[in-house]
Write a protein that holds these residues in place. Structure first.
Motif, short mmCIF file in Angstrom:
data_model
loop_
_atom_site.label_atom_id
_atom_site.label_comp_id
_atom_site.label_asym_id
_atom_site.label_seq_id
_atom_site.Cartn_x
_atom_site.Cartn_y
_atom_site.Cartn_z
N GLY A 1 2.77 9.69 -23.92
CA GLY A 1 4.01 9.46 -24.63
C GLY A 1 3.79 8.65 -25.89
O GLY A 1 2.66 8.40 -26.31
N ASP A 2 4.89 8.22 -26.47
CA ASP A 2 4.85 7.43 -27.70
C ASP A 2 4.36 6.03 -27.38
O ASP A 2 4.87 5.36 -26.48
CB ASP A 2 6.26 7.37 -28.31
N THR A 3 3.37 5.56 -28.13
CA THR A 3 2.82 4.22 -27.92
C THR A 3 3.90 3.15 -28.10
O THR A 3 3.82 2.08 -27.50
CB THR A 3 1.66 3.96 -28.89
N LYS A 4 4.91 3.44 -28.90
CA LYS A 4 5.98 2.45 -29.14
C LYS A 4 6.93 2.33 -27.96
O LYS A 4 7.70 1.36 -27.90
CB LYS A 4 6.78 2.84 -30.39
N GLY A 5 6.89 3.30 -27.04
CA GLY A 5 7.80 3.27 -25.91
C GLY A 5 8.69 4.50 -25.90
O GLY A 5 8.81 5.22 -26.90
N LEU B 1 -2.44 -1.38 -32.47
CA LEU B 1 -3.24 -2.29 -31.66
C LEU B 1 -2.97 -2.08 -30.18
O LEU B 1 -3.89 -2.07 -29.36
CB LEU B 1 -2.94 -3.74 -32.05
N ARG B 2 -1.71 -1.92 -29.83
CA ARG B 2 -1.35 -1.71 -28.43
C ARG B 2 -2.08 -0.49 -27.86
O ARG B 2 -2.47 -0.47 -26.69
CB ARG B 2 0.16 -1.54 -28.31
N ARG B 3 -2.29 0.50 -28.69
CA ARG B 3 -2.90 1.74 -28.23
C ARG B 3 -4.31 1.53 -27.70
O ARG B 3 -4.74 2.24 -26.77
CB ARG B 3 -2.94 2.75 -29.39
N ILE B 4 -5.07 0.58 -28.23
CA ILE B 4 -6.43 0.37 -27.74
C ILE B 4 -6.48 -0.65 -26.61
O ILE B 4 -7.55 -0.94 -26.08
CB ILE B 4 -7.38 -0.05 -28.88
N ILE B 5 -5.34 -1.23 -26.26
CA ILE B 5 -5.25 -2.16 -25.14
C ILE B 5 -4.62 -1.47 -23.94
O ILE B 5 -5.11 -1.55 -22.81
CB ILE B 5 -4.40 -3.39 -25.52
#
Length: 492
Positions: A168-172, A363-367
């Motif tokens: 899904g979308d990394t943003k939520g 950044l969230r995507r690689i965490i």
């Protein structure tokens, strides 16, 4: 000759199948150098007799070793340790040479060094059973579980399964971001779209992402002298230089902040919890809010606003967030549904200009590639149907009654021991104990009698002993609060 009979130990009471026990121990002996590359193993019949096992068990063990690549079979010759292993210095065959059990195979200390960071060593808070005056948690018994269950089921019935169960979308989830945007605009005076929102796993993840993106080693971050430890730890981990200013009954001392601004070459960020300062629960006075935003514009620092329990304010309409009066885009606004619904609902959010949201999402995507789309969809549905807003109203009435009862109990039963100010909102009371009382010992003795609360040590600024703690009242019924005070009074 390898003494297989004494080396291989079989535990028939173990949940691990016998053939896997044999295969795992053979693999262990190969790693240890007891069995060497290219070494021939006994035939299946011979090893079965040695171990008093069924031959088919040994056949299965060898097949497992072949499948895992530890062994190789040579037609007409037998089964051998695979020839491709490097030479290993054999270990001495002693009584201790048997393969470790699955419970002890992982050692405590690694074979390499790493830095253990002292400021990350902090006890883990858990939802305790029995009586508790916690940090200010919601009562999970009030959570809209039936409504959430229905929303979860609708996720499986609605739309394209490929989209639902793929990435899904990394943003939520878009539904939650749209609904949350509308909710924040309505209740907090913000002016957002879904592009201004990043869904996170709780507010602490938002603080972490903002720290990593916005701070560089040596950047100056200003916080209150008492502060949310989770945020402080993130600023330290980012390499920031921390500067503290006092917090009084009106919140962060903004004039002290102005002096710091005048003295420092540059300040990168100011962290505040203005609605209910953590841990003291005081509200930042309106004139200080205006002054803080003026300073941010004048000196160019970021205001990181953590609004962790905005939904619970007991005096008519709560004061709006700093972000609602931010004309220059200096505020990064962080919130959470964890305190509003239940701690297990790991949903927080960051609200900021879309360019920063895009960078935080990268950044969230690689965490953490994405959050929990099912939970995010379900909560978005609860916003859409109005169920979540009804829950907020019900919980607000309940928590207000509990606050009033708890404060009456503190006043009537413990006035000689504890000082406090009745909070305008939130889910906890900041309690200051008489200096003659050892709060750490008191918390320990209370725990032994079935009442949990924090000893307050984590709230102490360096070198100070405040002798204060947070007494959460929201997660306990009025009867449970009365029992808690009774236990506390008895010990005191």
């Amino acid at each position: 000759m390898i003494p297989f009979k004494s080396l291989i130990q079989i535990d028939k009471s173990s949940a691990v199948p016998v053939f896997l026990q044999v295969s795992n121990q053979l693999a262990h002996f190969i790693r240890a150098g007891t069995l060497l590359a290219g070494q021939r193993l006994p035939g299946t019949r011979q090893l079965a007799e040695l171990l008093t096992l069924n031959r088919q068990t040994i056949v299965a063990a060898y097949d497992e070793g072949l499948a895992q690549g530890w062994l190789e079979s040579k037609t007409g010759s037998g089964t051998y340790v695979a020839a491709h292993f490097p030479e290993v210095k054999p270990q001495a065959l002693t009584l201790d040479s048997t393969a470790p059990s699955p419970q002890t195979i992982a050692s405590k200390t690694p074979g390499y060094t790493f830095e253990s960071i002292p400021f990350l060593h902090r006890p883990i808070l858990t939802q305790t059973t029995g009586l508790h005056l916690d940090d200010g948690f919601p009562d999970i018994r009030l959570a809209p579980m039936d409504e959430l269950s229905r929303a979860y089921r609708s996720y499986f019935r609605w739309g394209n399964p490929q989209a639902h169960f793929g990435y899904g979308d990394t943003k939520g989830h878009l539904l939650l971001r749209e609904q949350l945007s509308a909710h924040l605009n309505e209740t907090r005076g913000l002016r957002t779209t879904s592009d201004n929102i990043l869904i996170t796993r709780g507010s602490i993840m938002g603080v972490h992402l903002a720290s990593q993106v916005l701070l560089r080693p040596g950047d100056v971050v200003v916080t209150g002298e008492t502060n949310y430890v989770g945020a402080t730890m993130n600023f330290q981990r980012a390499g920031a230089t921390l500067v503290t200013v006092p917090v009084d009954q009106h919140g962060l001392d903004v004039e002290a902040l102005a002096q710091v601004c005048a003295q420092q070459k540059s300040i990168r960020m100011v962290f505040v919890t203005p609605h209910h300062h953590y841990p003291t629960t005081v509200t930042l006075r309106p004139d200080r809010r205006i002054r803080l935003l003026q300073l941010a514009e004048q000196y160019g620092f970021i205001v990181l606003e953590d609004d962790y329990d905005y939904d619970f304010h007991y005096l008519s309409r709560p004061i709006l967030p700093l972000a609602s009066a931010d004309p220059k885009g200096m505020v990064v606004y962080i919130g959470s549904l964890t305190k509003s619904v239940a701690p297990a609902f790991r949903i927080g959010y960051v609200v900021a200009p879309s360019e920063l949201i895009d960078e935080l999402a990268r950044l969230r995507r690689i965490i953490d590639r994405q959050g929990d789309p099912m939970l995010e969809f379900a909560v978005g549905q609860l916003f859409k149907t109005g169920d979540l807003k009804r829950h907020f109203r019900k919980a607000l009435r309940t928590y207000q009654a509990r606050r009033d009862r708890f404060c009456d109990l503190l006043t009537n039963e413990l006035a000689q021991y504890v000082q406090f100010a009745k909070p305008d909102g939130g889910m906890a009371v900041w309690a200051r104990f008489d200096p003659a009382i050892d709060l750490e010992k008191l918390a320990l003795r209370a725990g032994q009698q079935g009442l949990f609360f924090s000893n307050g040590v984590s709230h102490n600024p360096p070198g100070q002993r405040l002798n204060c703690t947070r007494f959460g009242f929201a997660s306990s019924t009025e009867d449970e609060l009365e029992l808690s005070i009774r236990v506390l009074k008895k010990i005191l």
